[in-house]
Design a protein around this motif. Sequence first.
Motif, PDB file in Angstrom:
ATOM      1  N   SER A  32     141.519 -14.183  37.802  1.00  0.00           N
ATOM      2  CA  SER A  32     141.845 -15.134  36.737  1.00  0.00           C
ATOM      3  C   SER A  32     141.352 -14.548  35.427  1.00  0.00           C
ATOM      4  O   SER A  32     140.144 -14.370  35.246  1.00  0.00           O
ATOM      5  CB  SER A  32     141.171 -16.485  36.991  1.00  0.00           C
ATOM      6  OG  SER A  32     141.624 -17.034  38.204  1.00  0.00           O
ATOM      7  N   PHE A  33     142.294 -14.220  34.543  1.00  0.00           N
ATOM      8  CA  PHE A  33     141.974 -13.517  33.300  1.00  0.00           C
ATOM      9  C   PHE A  33     142.118 -14.470  32.108  1.00  0.00           C
ATOM     10  O   PHE A  33     142.938 -15.404  32.141  1.00  0.00           O
ATOM     11  CB  PHE A  33     142.917 -12.328  33.107  1.00  0.00           C
ATOM     12  CG  PHE A  33     142.801 -11.299  34.187  1.00  0.00           C
ATOM     13  CD1 PHE A  33     141.889 -10.265  34.078  1.00  0.00           C
ATOM     14  CD2 PHE A  33     143.610 -11.373  35.322  1.00  0.00           C
ATOM     15  CE1 PHE A  33     141.778  -9.306  35.071  1.00  0.00           C
ATOM     16  CE2 PHE A  33     143.507 -10.420  36.324  1.00  0.00           C
ATOM     17  CZ  PHE A  33     142.585  -9.388  36.207  1.00  0.00           C
ATOM     18  N   GLY A  42     139.484 -21.913  31.387  1.00  0.00           N
ATOM     19  CA  GLY A  42     138.873 -21.726  32.690  1.00  0.00           C
ATOM     20  C   GLY A  42     139.893 -21.966  33.792  1.00  0.00           C
ATOM     21  O   GLY A  42     141.034 -22.336  33.527  1.00  0.00           O
ATOM     22  N   ASP A  43     139.450 -21.723  35.014  1.00  0.00           N
ATOM     23  CA  ASP A  43     140.308 -21.886  36.188  1.00  0.00           C
ATOM     24  C   ASP A  43     139.739 -23.045  37.008  1.00  0.00           C
ATOM     25  O   ASP A  43     138.581 -22.978  37.439  1.00  0.00           O
ATOM     26  CB  ASP A  43     140.281 -20.572  36.986  1.00  0.00           C
ATOM     27  CG  ASP A  43     141.120 -20.632  38.254  1.00  0.00           C
ATOM     28  OD1 ASP A  43     141.479 -21.756  38.678  1.00  0.00           O
ATOM     29  OD2 ASP A  43     141.403 -19.561  38.810  1.00  0.00           O
ATOM     30  N   PRO A  44     140.509 -24.119  37.226  1.00  0.00           N
ATOM     31  CA  PRO A  44     139.963 -25.290  37.913  1.00  0.00           C
ATOM     32  C   PRO A  44     139.567 -25.015  39.367  1.00  0.00           C
ATOM     33  O   PRO A  44     138.832 -25.804  39.963  1.00  0.00           O
ATOM     34  CB  PRO A  44     141.092 -26.318  37.838  1.00  0.00           C
ATOM     35  CG  PRO A  44     142.331 -25.501  37.689  1.00  0.00           C
ATOM     36  CD  PRO A  44     141.924 -24.298  36.880  1.00  0.00           C
TER      37      PRO A  44
ATOM     38  N   TYR B 245     146.767 -25.677  35.250  1.00  0.00           N
ATOM     39  CA  TYR B 245     146.484 -24.240  35.304  1.00  0.00           C
ATOM     40  C   TYR B 245     147.320 -23.565  36.390  1.00  0.00           C
ATOM     41  O   TYR B 245     147.399 -24.109  37.491  1.00  0.00           O
ATOM     42  CB  TYR B 245     144.993 -24.028  35.588  1.00  0.00           C
ATOM     43  CG  TYR B 245     144.575 -22.586  35.626  1.00  0.00           C
ATOM     44  CD1 TYR B 245     144.189 -21.930  34.480  1.00  0.00           C
ATOM     45  CD2 TYR B 245     144.596 -21.880  36.825  1.00  0.00           C
ATOM     46  CE1 TYR B 245     143.808 -20.599  34.516  1.00  0.00           C
ATOM     47  CE2 TYR B 245     144.226 -20.541  36.863  1.00  0.00           C
ATOM     48  CZ  TYR B 245     143.827 -19.909  35.705  1.00  0.00           C
ATOM     49  OH  TYR B 245     143.470 -18.586  35.745  1.00  0.00           O
ATOM     50  N   ASP B 258     147.357 -18.716  29.975  1.00  0.00           N
ATOM     51  CA  ASP B 258     146.581 -18.511  31.186  1.00  0.00           C
ATOM     52  C   ASP B 258     147.202 -17.359  31.974  1.00  0.00           C
ATOM     53  O   ASP B 258     148.344 -16.964  31.747  1.00  0.00           O
ATOM     54  CB  ASP B 258     146.615 -19.766  32.070  1.00  0.00           C
ATOM     55  CG  ASP B 258     145.865 -20.936  31.461  1.00  0.00           C
ATOM     56  OD1 ASP B 258     144.949 -20.705  30.650  1.00  0.00           O
ATOM     57  OD2 ASP B 258     146.216 -22.081  31.795  1.00  0.00           O
ATOM     58  N   SER B 259     146.434 -16.872  32.922  1.00  0.00           N
ATOM     59  CA  SER B 259     146.894 -15.808  33.811  1.00  0.00           C
ATOM     60  C   SER B 259     147.404 -16.418  35.121  1.00  0.00           C
ATOM     61  O   SER B 259     146.744 -17.276  35.706  1.00  0.00           O
ATOM     62  CB  SER B 259     145.717 -14.867  34.098  1.00  0.00           C
ATOM     63  OG  SER B 259     145.907 -14.187  35.318  1.00  0.00           O
ATOM     64  N   ALA B 260     148.564 -15.951  35.567  1.00  0.00           N
ATOM     65  CA  ALA B 260     149.103 -16.430  36.848  1.00  0.00           C
ATOM     66  C   ALA B 260     148.788 -15.458  37.976  1.00  0.00           C
ATOM     67  O   ALA B 260     149.400 -15.499  39.038  1.00  0.00           O
ATOM     68  CB  ALA B 260     150.607 -16.657  36.730  1.00  0.00           C
ATOM     69  N   ALA B 261     147.815 -14.560  37.755  1.00  0.00           N
ATOM     70  CA  ALA B 261     147.519 -13.528  38.763  1.00  0.00           C
ATOM     71  C   ALA B 261     146.804 -14.085  39.988  1.00  0.00           C
ATOM     72  O   ALA B 261     146.973 -13.584  41.088  1.00  0.00           O
ATOM     73  CB  ALA B 261     146.690 -12.407  38.130  1.00  0.00           C
ATOM     74  N   SER B 262     145.998 -15.129  39.799  1.00  0.00           N
ATOM     75  CA  SER B 262     145.268 -15.672  40.951  1.00  0.00           C
ATOM     76  C   SER B 262     145.923 -16.926  41.507  1.00  0.00           C
ATOM     77  O   SER B 262     145.813 -17.219  42.689  1.00  0.00           O
ATOM     78  CB  SER B 262     143.818 -15.990  40.561  1.00  0.00           C
ATOM     79  OG  SER B 262     143.784 -17.007  39.588  1.00  0.00           O
ATOM     80  N   THR B 263     146.601 -17.676  40.657  1.00  0.00           N
ATOM     81  CA  THR B 263     147.258 -18.917  41.063  1.00  0.00           C
ATOM     82  C   THR B 263     148.669 -18.892  40.508  1.00  0.00           C
ATOM     83  O   THR B 263     148.851 -18.651  39.314  1.00  0.00           O
ATOM     84  CB  THR B 263     146.506 -20.140  40.469  1.00  0.00           C
ATOM     85  OG1 THR B 263     145.122 -20.047  40.809  1.00  0.00           O
ATOM     86  CG2 THR B 263     147.086 -21.447  40.973  1.00  0.00           C
TER      87      THR B 263
END
Lengths: 157, 395
Positions: A32-33, A42-44, B245, B258-263
């Motif tokens: 998560s960047f 942030g990432d929830p 997110y 946001d980045s969609a690389a992890s989600t």
Amino acid sequence: MSTKTRVPAVEGMFTLDDEPHLIGGKIKGRDSFFFPAHLGGGDPAAPGAEIEEVPLSRTGTIWSFTNSEYSPPPPFIARTDPYEPITIAAVQLEAEQMVILGQVADGWTVNDLAIGMEMELIVDTLYEDDDNEYLVWKWRPTGAGTGESEATNAEAN
Amino acid sequence: MEDIAILGVGMHPWGKWGRNFVDYGVVAARNALEDAAIDYAEVGFVSGAITVRNGYPGYVAGSTFSRALGFTGAQVASSYAACASGATALSVARGQILSGACDVALVIGADTTPKGFLAPNEGKRPDDTDWLRFHLVGATNPVYFALHAQRRMSLYGATEEDFAAVKVKNARHAVSNPNARFTKEYDIDDVQASPMVSNPLRLLNICATSDGGAAMIVSSMEYAKAHGHADPVRVKGISLVTPTYPDTVLDLPYLATDSAASTPAPDLDFKSSIGASVYAEAGVGPDDVDVAEVYDLSSALELDWYEQLGFCAPGEAEGLLRDGVTTIGGRLPVNPSGGLGAFGEAVPAQAIAQVCELTWQLRGQAEGRQVEGAQVGITANQGLFGHGSSVLVAK
């Protein structure tokens, strides 16, 4: 050749090496960047997780683009008087799957750009005063090199 | 969620009047009270939408308007959510009514705005993305509007003429609207002859900033029935959702998505999720909508809303426009008030003004711009920093 000191317009957002990178944030152990590193949200799935600083990909493809025909208001500082329109691109980074906004290097206009075009990151002058040259990241078509001649060629294409 | 009733609506006309914002709010409140035909003493809660451009009185807008109207000991609150502030104030009022804290609420917002580009607060503030986007990139609000317009052109074949046609349509809608600031008709050539601001958007594609005020008197359904409002326009849904997110659509004031690389990116982008949420709460769908007031910060953004509110599939908005569907007389008129193009944006008043217009439309009182037989209306609005709103009203 300018003898002014080259300083980032805002500290900690990009590197100053020959192949500069934006400094992003990344959640440790998770892809998560964020950009800017500590203002990018942030990432929830990992709320409040520690964010480490990482270099972001320095190439990507245009998500969209435009310009500003009128000088933006302060805190923007126009480099030229009279103001010359700045070109702006939002570039999609493949690995990070995120889009990052920036000015486009001098000499490139909206007529030279298209969605999907490959761009690379450079560091260039944002504005100057008597002592310092203040730097910012900009996007430039990949492989374009420096100088007006390439831009002129691109316009002719 | 239970409905609440809209008893009265009122505005101060939009313009560049240069007076204290409080004056506009007071006029709007007086008009809404007169429209509701109730005494001010009946108002148990004042829900103010904040303006951040008028000093402390703007930050405590609910109290400022209460004092100007005469303190009554009513409960008061003030809300700020950028362009969604008015809908937030309405939502707070709904909560007070449905919780039983009051029967009747005044929802009110007004603004006096500076000329030209909206700019961030002064001083060097590198911890503020709103400051960074101006300082480092020169990314004004129209720059973001233009990024979206450019994508419509590249992905869907939209043309500058389409964007101009939105302005032409809305200008015609506004001709006889007594609250609109700009009531002049334009043709395509007028728009195309206006100066380019951020390619492909020209001056007449971009909304101005205005002075104006809007107010509503809302109540419980029981109170409405007991006080002579047998069949009021009802608020059936309010959406104030944040993005989910990862929000992968770049919008103001951010430098990056946001980045969609992890989600993976969610099925619905942020603005589509605003509409989906209000439909779900109201128990109706896009096919039920008769009239819409959407946030045309630029004329191209109006086209985006057709898709984000489910009026058509992505890429089909230009077709609706060209076929006249969204013109008064068409199947689903959009911005019969003239929209932001004809009003200019008075930030804390705008989301309230959208509901005022729909109330007049659903009552059949929108003289000179009436959408015949309208029963269901929707608003949509885009704020900053993850704020946005939609309100769904029905007879």
